[in-house]
Design a protein around this motif. Structure first.
Motif, mmCIF file in Angstrom:
data_model
loop_
_atom_site.group_PDB
_atom_site.id
_atom_site.type_symbol
_atom_site.label_atom_id
_atom_site.label_comp_id
_atom_site.label_asym_id
_atom_site.label_seq_id
_atom_site.Cartn_x
_atom_site.Cartn_y
_atom_site.Cartn_z
ATOM 1 N N SER A 150 0.826 -1.215 0.000
ATOM 2 C CA SER A 150 0.000 0.000 0.000
ATOM 3 C C SER A 150 0.856 1.258 0.000
ATOM 4 C CB SER A 150 -0.933 0.004 1.218
ATOM 5 O OG SER A 150 -0.239 0.362 2.413
ATOM 6 N N GLU A 151 2.077 1.168 0.518
ATOM 7 C CA GLU A 151 2.938 2.349 0.632
ATOM 8 C C GLU A 151 3.767 2.616 -0.620
ATOM 9 O OE1 GLU A 151 5.184 2.027 4.267
ATOM 10 O OE2 GLU A 151 3.405 2.287 5.527
ATOM 11 N N ARG A 152 3.642 1.751 -1.652
ATOM 12 C CA ARG A 152 4.452 1.988 -2.841
ATOM 13 C C ARG A 152 3.733 1.687 -4.163
ATOM 14 N NH1 ARG A 152 9.190 0.678 -3.304
ATOM 15 N NH2 ARG A 152 9.114 0.339 -5.541
ATOM 16 N N VAL A 153 2.685 0.889 -4.162
ATOM 17 C CA VAL A 153 2.069 0.450 -5.413
ATOM 18 C C VAL A 153 0.801 1.260 -5.692
ATOM 19 C CG1 VAL A 153 1.155 -1.524 -6.702
ATOM 20 C CG2 VAL A 153 2.934 -1.875 -4.965
ATOM 21 N N PRO A 154 0.651 1.848 -6.894
ATOM 22 C CA PRO A 154 -0.588 2.552 -7.230
ATOM 23 C C PRO A 154 -1.800 1.623 -7.055
ATOM 24 C CG PRO A 154 1.091 2.954 -8.904
ATOM 25 C CD PRO A 154 1.633 1.895 -7.996
ATOM 26 N N VAL A 159 20.334 1.080 -13.666
ATOM 27 C CA VAL A 159 20.185 1.534 -12.280
ATOM 28 C C VAL A 159 18.782 2.112 -12.146
ATOM 29 C CG1 VAL A 159 21.013 3.051 -10.467
ATOM 30 C CG2 VAL A 159 22.646 1.976 -12.036
ATOM 31 N N ARG A 160 17.948 1.433 -11.366
ATOM 32 C CA ARG A 160 16.542 1.784 -11.228
ATOM 33 C C ARG A 160 16.294 2.294 -9.810
ATOM 34 N NH1 ARG A 160 14.208 -4.091 -13.345
ATOM 35 N NH2 ARG A 160 15.489 -4.246 -15.246
ATOM 36 N N VAL A 161 15.772 3.504 -9.682
ATOM 37 C CA VAL A 161 15.520 4.062 -8.353
ATOM 38 C C VAL A 161 14.051 4.451 -8.232
ATOM 39 C CG1 VAL A 161 17.890 4.937 -8.272
ATOM 40 C CG2 VAL A 161 16.041 6.489 -8.875
ATOM 41 N N ASP A 162 13.510 4.299 -7.022
ATOM 42 C CA ASP A 162 12.124 4.682 -6.774
ATOM 43 C C ASP A 162 11.895 6.153 -7.071
ATOM 44 O OD1 ASP A 162 11.211 2.214 -5.977
ATOM 45 O OD2 ASP A 162 11.269 2.638 -3.827
ATOM 46 N N HIS A 163 10.800 6.429 -7.795
ATOM 47 C CA HIS A 163 10.383 7.821 -7.999
ATOM 48 C C HIS A 163 8.861 7.828 -8.095
ATOM 49 C CE1 HIS A 163 10.402 11.990 -8.939
ATOM 50 N NE2 HIS A 163 9.983 11.824 -10.185
ATOM 51 N N PHE A 164 8.213 8.275 -7.026
ATOM 52 C CA PHE A 164 6.761 8.225 -6.949
ATOM 53 C C PHE A 164 6.134 9.523 -7.435
ATOM 54 C CE2 PHE A 164 8.340 5.370 -3.543
ATOM 55 C CZ PHE A 164 7.887 4.180 -4.085
ATOM 56 N N VAL A 165 4.866 9.435 -7.814
ATOM 57 C CA VAL A 165 4.123 10.604 -8.281
ATOM 58 C C VAL A 165 4.156 11.693 -7.206
ATOM 59 C CG1 VAL A 165 1.840 11.456 -8.941
ATOM 60 C CG2 VAL A 165 2.626 9.231 -9.778
ATOM 61 N N SER A 167 7.163 17.028 6.391
ATOM 62 C CA SER A 167 8.158 16.056 5.953
ATOM 63 C C SER A 167 7.727 14.646 6.364
ATOM 64 C CB SER A 167 9.527 16.365 6.551
ATOM 65 O OG SER A 167 10.016 17.582 6.035
ATOM 66 N N GLU A 168 7.966 13.696 5.475
ATOM 67 C CA GLU A 168 7.587 12.314 5.738
ATOM 68 C C GLU A 168 8.725 11.391 5.302
ATOM 69 O OE1 GLU A 168 3.480 10.319 4.899
ATOM 70 O OE2 GLU A 168 4.724 10.004 3.111
ATOM 71 N N MET A 169 9.100 10.470 6.177
ATOM 72 C CA MET A 169 10.101 9.470 5.841
ATOM 73 C C MET A 169 9.423 8.253 5.200
ATOM 74 S SD MET A 169 12.943 10.782 6.682
ATOM 75 C CE MET A 169 13.575 12.113 7.717
ATOM 76 N N PHE A 170 10.117 7.621 4.266
ATOM 77 C CA PHE A 170 9.541 6.432 3.637
ATOM 78 C C PHE A 170 10.650 5.472 3.230
ATOM 79 C CE2 PHE A 170 10.484 9.319 0.219
ATOM 80 C CZ PHE A 170 10.840 8.529 -0.872
ATOM 81 N N GLN A 171 10.293 4.192 3.162
ATOM 82 C CA GLN A 171 11.209 3.159 2.696
ATOM 83 C C GLN A 171 11.323 3.247 1.181
ATOM 84 O OE1 GLN A 171 12.873 -0.065 4.282
ATOM 85 N NE2 GLN A 171 13.867 0.687 2.434
ATOM 86 N N SER A 172 12.536 3.333 0.691
ATOM 87 C CA SER A 172 12.756 3.450 -0.745
ATOM 88 C C SER A 172 13.738 2.376 -1.200
ATOM 89 C CB SER A 172 13.316 4.839 -1.077
ATOM 90 O OG SER A 172 13.436 5.024 -2.472
#
Length: 362
Positions: free
Chosen positions: A29-33, A202-208, A182-187
């Motif tokens: 829920s914290e990463r997937v649309p 090299v693939r890095v998390d980048h959320f909307v 500010s919010e911390m999140f697992q990336s």
């Protein structure tokens, strides 16, 4: 679920199927649309409800887990950490690829993912540098997965009329202020090394709605890791991707164009988005405008999506490719577009489809 063992590498001795399932669902829920997660959960035995809070509550209250695929949920989470909502750079390491492959392969003990850090547990944490947490050996290649705690600033507009009178007095003549939380999140970031290849992704998390500066910083941190682990003595330049914008746009039957920015021969700059499921290539206003021009348009930004069946379930995902060029790139001999963005990919198959379409049109 007799004989059940936790899916996580660092699971406590008291781990149960229910705690693992709940952790995975919350982590998803914290990463997937949501539109992607619904299919992901349903295929693996979790009945999605109306929104995340109701779905998570259903898991908490569930008494029987018969028919629920815990390992499948874990695999879906891991694949999304490797492939979902990613900004990607492609590097040619040359002979240094062997050094990087050997260093990653030597971490055989990291064959499973650790339990993710959920948002409600890390809000008082400090940001961390990416650290290698898992290495996945596959027939097609090798994944090195890195984890980091990152910080994201949420901006919320507040009408001053909604504030207490004393607070309004401190902002005379101001109708609206912006509050930043500010919010911390697992990336996660992943280094993908295809078997027998010197090319590395090299693939890095980048959320909307996450900032470009946060993305630039994370890419730079991963570049430092890549450079050090590969033993390279020189700078490693990422691959130029700008030519794929026009090539993909011109491939009339290739996906659905949902976003396009371009320059016309009349000197105007257009940025178009489609709200429907139709393609901009065939939208009447777009087609009519092109026909009125003496020469072709010059695209510099593109968004394309494809429809793909998810794990044979007769349910379909719509993974997207975004090439976010800028206006100065349109007239440059060295545009410098070195990142592509994959959104709404459920896993490896979706990601590979989108990536391969990009490479096909470079």
């Amino acid at each position: 679920m007799a004989g059940y063992l936790s899916v996580w590498r660092d699971a406590p001795a008291t781990a149960t199927a229910k705690t693992d399932i709940l952790d995975i669902v919350v982590a998803i829920s914290e990463r997937v649309p949501w539109q992607v997660a619904r299919r992901m959960l349903e295929v693996h035995g979790v009945s999605p409800r109306s929104g995340w809070s109701n779905t998570i509550e259903e898991v908490k209250l569930r008494e029987s887990f018969k028919g629920l695929d815990v390992d499948g949920l874990y695999e879906a989470f891991v694949q999304h950490a490797c492939c979902g909502e990613k900004s990607v750079r492609v590097y040619d390491l040359g002979a240094n690829a062997d050094t990087l492959r050997e260093k990653l392969s030597a971490e055989a003990q990291l064959s499973r993912m650790p339990r993710p850090s959920l948002k409600d547990k890390i809000q008082k944490s400090d940001p961390t540098e990416p650290a290698l947490i898992c290495v996945l050996q596959k027939p097609e290649g090798l994944f090195g997965i890195f984890g980091a705690i990152r910080e994201h600033d949420h901006q919320t507009p507040l009408k001053t009329e909604s504030l207490p009178e004393a607070a309004r007095a401190a902002f005379p003549g101001v109708d609206e202020i912006i509050a930043i939380r500010s919010e911390m999140f697992q990336s996660y970031a992943a280094i993908w090394m295809p078997s027998g290849s010197q090319i590395v992704e090299v693939r890095v998390d980048h959320f909307v709605n996450h900032s470009q500066q946060s993305l630039v910083d994370f890419h730079q941190q991963m570049y430092v890791k890549l450079h050090a682990m590969s033993g390279s003595k020189a700078a490693i330049a990422p691959r130029e991707l700008f030519p794929a914008i026009k090539n993909l746009y011109d491939a009339e039957n290739e996906g659905i164009v949902m976003e396009l920015a371009f320059v016309t021969t009349t000197g105007s700059v257009k940025h178009e988005r489609m709200r429907s499921h139709d393609s901009l290539r065939k939208e009447r206003y777009h087609v009519g405008g092109k026909e009125a021009l003496a020469t072709e348009i010059e695209p510099f930004r593109l968004g394309v999506r494809w429809s793909r069946e998810y794990l044979g379930s007769r349910q379909y995902n719509a993974p997207e490719l975004h090439l976010e060029g800028t206006l100065p790139m349109a007239s440059s001999q060295s545009p410098g577009l070195t990142k592509f963005l994959v959104r709404k990919a459920a896993g490896i198959e979706d990601y590979d489809w989108v990536r391969d379409k990009l490479f096909e049109h470079l």
